[in-house]
Motif scaffolding. Structure first.
Motif, mmCIF file in Angstrom:
data_model
loop_
_atom_site.group_PDB
_atom_site.id
_atom_site.type_symbol
_atom_site.label_atom_id
_atom_site.label_comp_id
_atom_site.label_asym_id
_atom_site.label_seq_id
_atom_site.Cartn_x
_atom_site.Cartn_y
_atom_site.Cartn_z
ATOM 1 N N HIS A 1 -82.848 15.912 8.514
ATOM 2 C CA HIS A 1 -83.336 14.847 9.395
ATOM 3 C C HIS A 1 -82.296 14.413 10.430
ATOM 4 N N ALA A 2 -81.073 14.910 10.320
ATOM 5 C CA ALA A 2 -80.028 14.536 11.271
ATOM 6 C C ALA A 2 -80.213 15.240 12.612
ATOM 7 N N GLY A 3 -80.826 16.407 12.599
ATOM 8 C CA GLY A 3 -81.022 17.150 13.839
ATOM 9 C C GLY A 3 -79.735 17.702 14.408
ATOM 10 N N GLN A 4 -78.723 17.880 13.584
ATOM 11 C CA GLN A 4 -77.426 18.340 14.060
ATOM 12 C C GLN A 4 -76.971 19.646 13.405
ATOM 13 N N GLY A 5 -77.790 20.231 12.565
ATOM 14 C CA GLY A 5 -77.381 21.412 11.806
ATOM 15 C C GLY A 5 -76.969 22.586 12.663
ATOM 16 N N VAL A 6 -77.817 22.972 13.590
ATOM 17 C CA VAL A 6 -77.516 24.131 14.436
ATOM 18 C C VAL A 6 -76.343 23.831 15.360
ATOM 19 N N SER A 7 -76.316 22.627 15.899
ATOM 20 C CA SER A 7 -75.214 22.259 16.791
ATOM 21 C C SER A 7 -73.873 22.349 16.071
ATOM 22 N N CYS A 8 -73.817 21.806 14.858
ATOM 23 C CA CYS A 8 -72.568 21.864 14.090
ATOM 24 C C CYS A 8 -72.220 23.297 13.702
ATOM 25 N N ALA A 9 -73.226 24.095 13.387
ATOM 26 C CA ALA A 9 -72.972 25.489 13.019
ATOM 27 C C ALA A 9 -72.377 26.263 14.200
ATOM 28 N N VAL A 10 -72.882 26.018 15.401
ATOM 29 C CA VAL A 10 -72.345 26.694 16.582
ATOM 30 C C VAL A 10 -70.914 26.221 16.850
ATOM 31 N N GLU A 11 -70.692 24.916 16.743
ATOM 32 C CA GLU A 11 -69.337 24.399 16.924
ATOM 33 C C GLU A 11 -68.387 25.007 15.891
ATOM 34 N N ASP A 12 -68.857 25.119 14.643
ATOM 35 C CA ASP A 12 -68.038 25.726 13.587
ATOM 36 C C ASP A 12 -67.691 27.172 13.920
ATOM 37 N N ALA A 13 -68.677 27.918 14.381
ATOM 38 C CA ALA A 13 -68.447 29.331 14.698
ATOM 39 C C ALA A 13 -67.418 29.482 15.816
ATOM 40 N N VAL A 14 -67.536 28.657 16.850
ATOM 41 C CA VAL A 14 -66.576 28.715 17.957
ATOM 42 C C VAL A 14 -65.182 28.323 17.464
ATOM 43 N N ALA A 15 -65.113 27.262 16.652
ATOM 44 C CA ALA A 15 -63.819 26.812 16.134
ATOM 45 C C ALA A 15 -63.154 27.906 15.308
ATOM 46 N N ILE A 16 -63.901 28.517 14.409
ATOM 47 C CA ILE A 16 -63.330 29.572 13.564
ATOM 48 C C ILE A 16 -62.899 30.772 14.408
ATOM 49 N N ALA A 17 -63.714 31.152 15.383
ATOM 50 C CA ALA A 17 -63.365 32.286 16.236
ATOM 51 C C ALA A 17 -62.068 32.020 17.006
ATOM 52 N N LEU A 18 -61.954 30.831 17.578
ATOM 53 C CA LEU A 18 -60.739 30.501 18.331
ATOM 54 C C LEU A 18 -59.509 30.443 17.429
ATOM 55 N N LEU A 19 -59.686 29.892 16.243
ATOM 56 C CA LEU A 19 -58.556 29.811 15.315
ATOM 57 C C LEU A 19 -58.167 31.185 14.781
ATOM 58 N N LEU A 20 -59.145 32.026 14.487
ATOM 59 C CA LEU A 20 -58.829 33.398 14.052
ATOM 60 C C LEU A 20 -58.092 34.150 15.156
ATOM 61 N N LYS A 21 -58.511 33.917 16.393
ATOM 62 C CA LYS A 21 -57.839 34.560 17.520
ATOM 63 C C LYS A 21 -56.387 34.073 17.612
ATOM 64 N N HIS A 22 -56.199 32.785 17.420
ATOM 65 C CA HIS A 22 -54.846 32.219 17.509
ATOM 66 C C HIS A 22 -53.944 32.709 16.368
ATOM 67 N N TYR A 23 -54.475 32.719 15.160
ATOM 68 C CA TYR A 23 -53.692 33.120 13.985
ATOM 69 C C TYR A 23 -53.958 34.581 13.602
ATOM 70 N N ARG A 24 -54.268 35.399 14.571
ATOM 71 C CA ARG A 24 -54.640 36.789 14.290
ATOM 72 C C ARG A 24 -53.553 37.502 13.482
ATOM 73 N N ILE A 25 -53.999 38.499 12.789
ATOM 74 C CA ILE A 25 -53.109 39.261 11.933
ATOM 75 C C ILE A 25 -52.163 40.093 12.805
ATOM 76 N N SER A 26 -50.901 39.981 12.531
ATOM 77 C CA SER A 26 -49.900 40.755 13.265
ATOM 78 C C SER A 26 -48.689 40.942 12.360
ATOM 79 N N HIS A 27 -47.621 41.385 12.960
ATOM 80 C CA HIS A 27 -46.395 41.552 12.182
ATOM 81 C C HIS A 27 -45.861 40.195 11.713
ATOM 82 N N ARG A 28 -46.244 39.113 12.403
ATOM 83 C CA ARG A 28 -45.724 37.800 12.057
ATOM 84 C C ARG A 28 -46.440 37.171 10.864
#
Length: 117
Positions: free
Chosen positions: A4-31
């Motif tokens: 009934h909040a009407g925010q489920g999809v909006s929060c899910a999209v925000e979550d996906a973008v947040a995780i993608a940006l953070l994974l990009k920032h902390y990507r796996i490397s030699h460090r």
């Protein structure tokens, strides 16, 4: 997120973008190894998203309680208030609808002082 909040999809999209940006920032490397990258991503995700999601859940809980037992008159007042709310200038709703997850992630990364890989 309650339906009934009407925010489920909006929060899910925000979550996906947040995780993608953070994974990009902390990507796996030699460090960072895989485990460390995922741990850092999860910690940052929680730090960035919990405040906003918590506020939305609080509002949803309050709104859900008010919907349980409404008189006919209260329903009409609610409908009128919603109609009026939709007629207001969009800039009045910027706090809720003008949220930019990319800006939040950038602020977190800058504040944490962690350089990208």
């Amino acid at each position: 997120m309650p339906p009934h909040a009407g925010q489920g999809v909006s929060c899910a999209v925000e979550d996906a973008v947040a995780i993608a940006l953070l994974l990009k920032h902390y990507r796996i490397s030699h460090r960072f190894g895989t485990d460390d990258s995922l741990r850092r991503t999860a910690k940052a995700y929680e730090a960035v998203r919990m405040n906003r999601v918590g506020k939305i859940l609080d509002i949803a809980a309050r709104m859900g309680e008010t919907k349980k037992m409404q008189t006919w008159w209260r329903e009409k007042i609610r409908d009128w208030a919603l109609w009026l709310f939709c007629k207001l200038p969009e800039s009045l709703n910027d706090a809720q609808f003008g949220y930019d997850v990319e800006v939040d992630i950038a602020k977190y990364i800058a504040k944490s002082g962690c350089e990208p890989n």
